[in-house]
Design a protein around this motif. Structure first.
Motif, short mmCIF file in Angstrom:
data_model
loop_
_atom_site.label_atom_id
_atom_site.label_comp_id
_atom_site.label_asym_id
_atom_site.label_seq_id
_atom_site.Cartn_x
_atom_site.Cartn_y
_atom_site.Cartn_z
N PHE A 1 -2.42 9.39 9.44
CA PHE A 1 -1.24 8.25 9.08
C PHE A 1 -0.37 8.25 10.44
O PHE A 1 0.04 6.68 10.32
CB PHE A 1 -0.58 8.97 7.70
CG PHE A 1 0.81 8.41 8.25
CD1 PHE A 1 0.75 7.87 7.30
CD2 PHE A 1 1.91 9.32 8.44
CE1 PHE A 1 2.17 7.06 7.27
CE2 PHE A 1 3.26 8.93 8.62
CZ PHE A 1 3.63 7.67 7.52
N ARG B 1 -1.44 4.62 0.36
CA ARG B 1 -2.26 6.18 0.70
C ARG B 1 -1.05 6.71 1.53
O ARG B 1 -1.51 8.52 0.54
CB ARG B 1 -3.46 6.25 1.49
CG ARG B 1 -4.15 6.82 2.03
CD ARG B 1 -5.43 6.90 2.96
NE ARG B 1 -6.13 5.95 2.79
CZ ARG B 1 -7.00 5.73 3.41
NH1 ARG B 1 -7.11 6.39 4.45
NH2 ARG B 1 -7.73 5.21 3.57
N TRP B 2 -0.33 6.88 1.23
CA TRP B 2 0.75 7.73 2.43
C TRP B 2 2.15 7.63 1.73
O TRP B 2 3.27 8.51 2.02
CB TRP B 2 0.73 7.72 4.18
CG TRP B 2 -0.16 8.22 4.10
CD1 TRP B 2 -0.67 9.36 3.55
CD2 TRP B 2 -1.57 7.61 5.24
NE1 TRP B 2 -1.90 9.86 4.60
CE2 TRP B 2 -2.32 8.71 5.22
CE3 TRP B 2 -1.95 6.16 6.06
CZ2 TRP B 2 -3.51 8.31 6.26
CZ3 TRP B 2 -2.38 6.05 6.58
CH2 TRP B 2 -3.26 6.94 6.44
#
Length: 451
Positions: free
Chosen positions: A183, A220-221
């Motif tokens: 990330f 995703r984050w």
């Protein structure tokens, strides 16, 4: 042929006199461009030169191209031009290659420290400045760090920052970060990009590529990079010097072709990096089965990691004696080779490591004249050529063979002339003056908002 590596050792800071004279002593308006500059063989190096030259005609009296020491470029394995082919910059343009700060215990970071340190100095000299980074990693990182430091000193002159994404900077870093679940690396690129006053991409395709990557990071984050990119990223096409291609003397062209053993309208050409993504293998195989091979040669111009393999492939075909390779074409010769060609073929195909996000060479070919373009409608190529090309599917030698027969053997002189006129008119939108003016309308608007 003299190569840069023949002239430079590990301590040499830059090129000899191919770089500019001393900058003005009392500048009033400065443009700083951070990029992999000449002598690196890539479209962004040429774009930096063209934006720099255009700036001198638009009120900037001090233009700095801040880039890497030559030994660092050599060590990275980047393709470099022969030393004698690097054209001088105009007076008022200074190429700076800051020396690294620190020693071997600071791998790579010492070069970034050199870039950031020099940018801080330029930003705190009291000259109103626009700072533009081409290719986000690490150039945008350097500009962002330097801007933050300069502003923290209280000595920063009026400063507007511009970041241009070329596409591969997203696929190279952000794509890798996503694939590896990292990330921080993805967030660093996107967050730093969006911290600029002006965010641009070199094509609509590139903007879509950025948004897709940002959306994937968000999914995703839980971040919100995607909406910000949709709102903030604008399009600024690469800048090309049209005059270098539209003012060719026919007699000069014939002389240059003769020196290569070529005749006008008697060869088709490829000019780009010789890599798997450029489809040179498809071109060779297509040429070998084309009826056009009986009338024209194939000239493959460029260097790259696949060059030895492509030479071997060409030698194995029944038309080996009709295929020639030129690995030393310089910027002065390139327009003439394009103008004399019966057709120009760039059969790029999408690959994990590279997708053509625009196609600067295609624009240059349309400006130079000569025969039609054969290419693949992948990435941003369609934006570069519009309707002025014959498209074939990627990885399709038979499609290339048919297209060669069509444009080399089937078009009348009148049809070729009409194609050339229309293609040049379309390509003029990418002339460096037009691109610069449109880009700096965005810069000026951002500066007014900031003020």
């Amino acid at each position: 042929m003299t190569m840069l590596s023949d002239h430079l050792d590990a301590t040499t800071p830059g090129l000899p006199r191919a770089e500019s004279d001393a900058p003005p002593s009392d500048p009033t308006r400065r443009l700083v461009i951070v990029v992999r500059a000449d002598p690196v063989i890539c479209g962004h190096s040429g774009e930096a030169r063209n934006l720099a030259e255009a700036a001198l005609t638009r009120g900037f009296d001090d233009v700095r191209i801040v880039t890497w020491p030559i030994p660092a470029l050599l060590a990275a394995g980047l393709p470099l031009k022969p030393l004698e082919s690097v054209l001088p910059y105009s007076r008022g343009i200074t190429v700076e290659r800051p020396e690294p700060v620190g020693d071997y215990k600071i791998p790579d970071g010492r070069y970034l420290a050199g870039l950031v340190g020099r940018l801080v100095e330029l930003f705190t000299e009291g000259v109103p400045t626009t700072a533009m980074s081409l290719y986000l990693t690490p150039h945008d990182t350097a500009v962002a760090q330097a801007a933050a430091i300069a502003r923290s000193t209280g000595m920063c002159a009026p400063l507007t920052t511009v970041a241009e994404a070329v596409g591969s900077d997203i696929t190279n870093v952000v794509r890798t970060a996503l694939d590896q679940g990292r990330f921080g690396a993805a967030a660093q690129v996107l967050s730093t990009y969006l911290s600029n006053d002006v965010c641009v991409a070199v094509s609509r395709y590139t903007k879509e590529l950025i948004i897709a990557a940002a959306d994937e990071v968000d999914g995703r984050w839980g971040t919100s990079f995607g909406p910000a990119c949709r709102e903030r990223v604008e399009i600024s096409y690469p800048a090309v010097d049209a005059s270098a291609y539209t003012t060719l003397a026919p007699a000069d062209t014939e002389t240059r072709l003769a020196a290569r053993g070529l005749e006008s309208d008697r060869y088709v050409m490829f000019l780009s990096r010789v890599t798997k993504a450029k489809g040179v293998d498809d071109l060779i195989n297509g040429f070998a089965i084309s009826a056009a091979a009986r009338r024209v040669k194939l000239a493959i111009c460029g260097t790259g990691p696949e060059a030895p393999a492509m030479r071997a492939l060409a030698a194995s075909t029944p038309v080996a004696d009709r295929i020639v390779f030129f690995d030393d074409v310089d910027d002065a010769e390139k327009p003439h080779l394009m103008a004399g060609s019966a057709a120009y073929v760039l059969p790029s195909k999408p690959r994990p490591e590279f997708v053509e996000t625009f196609g600067i060479a295609l624009v240059e070919k349309m400006l130079a004249g000569g025969g039609p373009i054969i290419t693949c409608d992948t990435g941003g190529i369609g934006e570069a050529v519009g309707p002025h090309a014959t498209f074939v599917p990627p990885s399709n030698p038979s499609g290339i063979a048919n297209a060669l027969s069509e444009v080399v053997l089937g078009l009348s002189p009148g049809e070729r002339t009409r194609w050339g006129r229309q293609a040049r008119a379309y390509a003029m939108q990418f002339d460096r003056s037009n691109v610069f003016d449109q880009l700096f309308a965005k810069v000026d608007s951002a500066g007014a908002v900031a003020a």
